[in-house]
Design a protein around this motif. Structure first.
Motif, mmCIF file in Angstrom:
data_model
loop_
_atom_site.group_PDB
_atom_site.id
_atom_site.type_symbol
_atom_site.label_atom_id
_atom_site.label_comp_id
_atom_site.label_asym_id
_atom_site.label_seq_id
_atom_site.Cartn_x
_atom_site.Cartn_y
_atom_site.Cartn_z
ATOM 1 N N PRO A 140 0.823 -1.211 0.000
ATOM 2 C CA PRO A 140 0.000 0.000 0.000
ATOM 3 C C PRO A 140 0.853 1.255 0.000
ATOM 4 C CG PRO A 140 0.135 -0.903 2.205
ATOM 5 C CD PRO A 140 0.834 -1.896 1.298
ATOM 6 N N ASP A 141 0.205 2.363 -0.322
ATOM 7 C CA ASP A 141 0.852 3.667 -0.237
ATOM 8 C C ASP A 141 0.827 4.102 1.227
ATOM 9 O OD1 ASP A 141 1.726 6.254 -0.352
ATOM 10 O OD2 ASP A 141 0.368 6.890 -1.955
ATOM 11 N N ASN A 172 1.864 6.638 2.582
ATOM 12 C CA ASN A 172 1.693 8.080 2.786
ATOM 13 C C ASN A 172 0.232 8.509 2.742
ATOM 14 O OD1 ASN A 172 4.520 8.614 2.944
ATOM 15 N ND2 ASN A 172 4.636 8.411 0.713
ATOM 16 N N ARG A 173 -0.664 7.550 2.455
ATOM 17 C CA ARG A 173 -2.079 7.895 2.358
ATOM 18 C C ARG A 173 -2.855 7.237 3.489
ATOM 19 N NH1 ARG A 173 -4.345 6.953 -3.535
ATOM 20 N NH2 ARG A 173 -6.085 8.035 -2.529
ATOM 21 N N GLY A 174 -3.810 7.959 4.031
ATOM 22 C CA GLY A 174 -4.680 7.409 5.051
ATOM 23 C C GLY A 174 -4.015 7.353 6.422
ATOM 24 N N VAL A 175 -4.779 6.796 7.373
ATOM 25 C CA VAL A 175 -4.275 6.661 8.733
ATOM 26 C C VAL A 175 -4.420 5.209 9.150
ATOM 27 C CG1 VAL A 175 -4.825 9.040 9.362
ATOM 28 C CG2 VAL A 175 -6.561 7.253 9.661
ATOM 29 N N GLY A 176 -3.727 4.843 10.206
ATOM 30 C CA GLY A 176 -3.802 3.482 10.691
ATOM 31 C C GLY A 176 -2.909 2.549 9.890
ATOM 32 N N ARG A 177 -3.032 1.263 10.177
ATOM 33 C CA ARG A 177 -2.200 0.262 9.537
ATOM 34 C C ARG A 177 -2.603 0.104 8.069
ATOM 35 N NH1 ARG A 177 -1.670 -6.046 11.495
ATOM 36 N NH2 ARG A 177 -0.127 -6.695 9.922
ATOM 37 N N PRO A 178 -1.686 0.288 7.138
ATOM 38 C CA PRO A 178 -2.041 0.186 5.716
ATOM 39 C C PRO A 178 -2.334 -1.255 5.326
ATOM 40 C CG PRO A 178 0.325 0.489 5.953
ATOM 41 C CD PRO A 178 -0.268 0.656 7.323
ATOM 42 N N SER A 179 -3.230 -1.424 4.360
ATOM 43 C CA SER A 179 -3.655 -2.750 3.924
ATOM 44 C C SER A 179 -3.107 -3.027 2.532
ATOM 45 C CB SER A 179 -5.186 -2.812 3.898
ATOM 46 O OG SER A 179 -5.656 -4.037 3.377
ATOM 47 N N PRO A 180 -2.605 -4.248 2.265
ATOM 48 C CA PRO A 180 -2.138 -4.583 0.921
ATOM 49 C C PRO A 180 -3.241 -4.385 -0.107
ATOM 50 C CG PRO A 180 -1.501 -6.286 2.497
ATOM 51 C CD PRO A 180 -2.445 -5.373 3.208
ATOM 52 N N VAL A 181 -2.835 -4.031 -1.331
ATOM 53 C CA VAL A 181 -3.792 -3.755 -2.410
ATOM 54 C C VAL A 181 -3.759 -4.904 -3.410
ATOM 55 C CG1 VAL A 181 -4.445 -2.159 -4.244
ATOM 56 C CG2 VAL A 181 -3.505 -1.278 -2.102
ATOM 57 N N VAL A 182 -4.936 -5.400 -3.774
ATOM 58 C CA VAL A 182 -5.066 -6.534 -4.682
ATOM 59 C C VAL A 182 -5.439 -6.023 -6.070
ATOM 60 C CG1 VAL A 182 -6.171 -8.766 -5.073
ATOM 61 C CG2 VAL A 182 -5.869 -7.914 -2.729
ATOM 62 N N HIS A 183 -4.684 -6.454 -7.092
ATOM 63 C CA HIS A 183 -4.909 -6.064 -8.475
ATOM 64 C C HIS A 183 -5.171 -7.305 -9.335
ATOM 65 C CE1 HIS A 183 -3.041 -1.992 -7.916
ATOM 66 N NE2 HIS A 183 -2.367 -2.647 -6.978
#
Length: 393
Positions: free
Chosen positions: A63-64, A66-77
């Protein structure tokens, strides 16, 4: 129907399908979003994504941060090496494309014709193009199948082309013949119905549950309808043949007299003749139409817009859509004078129906029918992703 998944092993196929469908439509979905949309817990979603990744249907990216708050979540493509072949046979060309799951056309071939080919020759030419395109793919690419957008009536049960009048085809098993010739499962459907599906999934109709799509091509005018978020096919798949509706041909805007069918009166061939072109792809056609200074061309374009407005009035009054989407040469005709078309439709349509509708051009452009055709192949894969694992075992 409840679209939320469950943790029961008996519905694993459904859960895989639900996740793959979300990734297909959205193009990039975080694991946290998949968890929220499916109602599954995080560990179950992680296991399902891992299984889809092993089948080369999806890939995960970091994940990016630098965006959002909290623990970032992996992005599925969608996996870039999972593709479908898409075919659109027309009067003047056979178009074949390689399409990824997110609706991205990554390669295309337009094989121009002097005249429509018979079914056997169309199969031969198409199969050769597919073989050439397949040679450009990664050796371990996943091919979902072949989808065909046919300008004619296609029986939904078995893909038999009942009638494609501009191609000269009657009761032809084109999809079955193409399956035999390519070794890939092939499915066929009406081109405009697939255009409606493509625009609803990836284009102007995203998030719109009720829309009418009209497509104008070398073989005439067809249409597709989305009602309550689902395609309207009719009992055998023949719904949406707006081009065969009788219309009144006006001597000028608002001056009706008796005429022929919509596709007889709103006709790409007449415009090409006035543009002094034998053939043109969609981009070339629109450029020529919008740049022309010919008085004769303008007169004919205005005449066709007047007739098109009658067809749109009828569709809006009968179906009460939120959106009318124009594709193919109809999109170019709309671009020629959008204010005229919309004013003519407004004059003729029931006020209550017109106040809730918008008339727009298709967003997917020249790739629209290829994207729609590819949907036929991806639908089967999405319905049962685990079947691919059995085939590879």
């Amino acid at each position: 129907m409840n679209n939320r998944g469950t943790n029961l092993d008996t519905v694993r196929q459904y859960n895989l399908s639900r996740i793959l469908g979300l990734v297909h439509r959205e193009g990039a979905v975080s694991r946290s979003t998949l968890t929220r949309e499916t109602g599954l817990n995080r560990s179950t979603v992680a296991a399902l994504v891992t299984e889809l990744a092993a089948l080369k249907l999806v890939v995960e990216a970091e994940p990016d941060v630098n965006r959002g708050v909290g623990r970032p979540s992996p992005v599925v493509h969608p996996h870039p090496d999972c593709v479908a072949f898409a075919v659109n046979p027309e009067q003047d060309a056979i178009s074949v494309g390689v399409v990824r799951m997110n609706g991205q056309v990554v390669n295309r071939v337009r094989h121009e014709l002097d005249a429509p080919l018979g079914v056997d020759e169309t199969v031969r030419v198409t199969a050769q193009i597919i073989a050439d395109l397949r040679a450009t793919l990664a050796p371990d690419a996943v091919v979902a199948g072949v989808g065909v957008a046919v300008p004619g009536l296609v029986r939904s049960g078995d893909g038999l082309v009942r009638l494609a009048p501009h191609l000269g085809w009657v009761d032809e098993p084109f999809a079955s013949l193409l399956t035999d010739a390519t070794g890939c499962p092939a499915r066929a459907a009406n081109d405009a119905s697939l255009g409606a599906l493509a625009e609803h999934t990836f284009g102007a109709g995203r998030g719109v549950d009720d829309l009418v799509y009209l497509n104008g091509g070398a073989s005439g005018i067809g249409g597709g309808v989305i009602v309550n978020g689902a395609p309207l096919g009719g009992v055998a798949g023949y719904a949406g043949e707006f081009g065969h509706n009788l219309v009144t041909a006006p001597d000028g805007p608002g001056k009706p007299s008796t005429g022929g069918s919509l596709e007889d009166e709103v006709n790409r061939g007449r415009l090409l003749d006035l543009l002094e072109l034998r053939s043109a792809d969609p981009a070339q056609f629109e450029e020529a139409l919008l740049s022309s200074t010919s008085p004769g061309l303008r007169t004919e374009a205005v005449r066709q817009l007047g007739i098109l407005s009658i067809a749109l009035r009828n569709a809006i009054n009968v179906l009460n859509p939120e959106l009318v989407v124009l594709g193919g040469f109809l999109a170019s005709l709309h671009a020629f004078d959008p204010e005229l078309l919309e004013s003519l439709v407004a004059e003729q349509t029931l006020a209550a129906s017109y106040e809730s509708v918008q008339i727009v051009r298709a967003q997917l452009g020249a790739d629209l029918l290829l994207i729609g055709a590819a949907q036929l192949a991806f639908e089967q894969l999405i319905d049962d992703p685990a079947r691919l694992g059995l085939a590879l075992a």
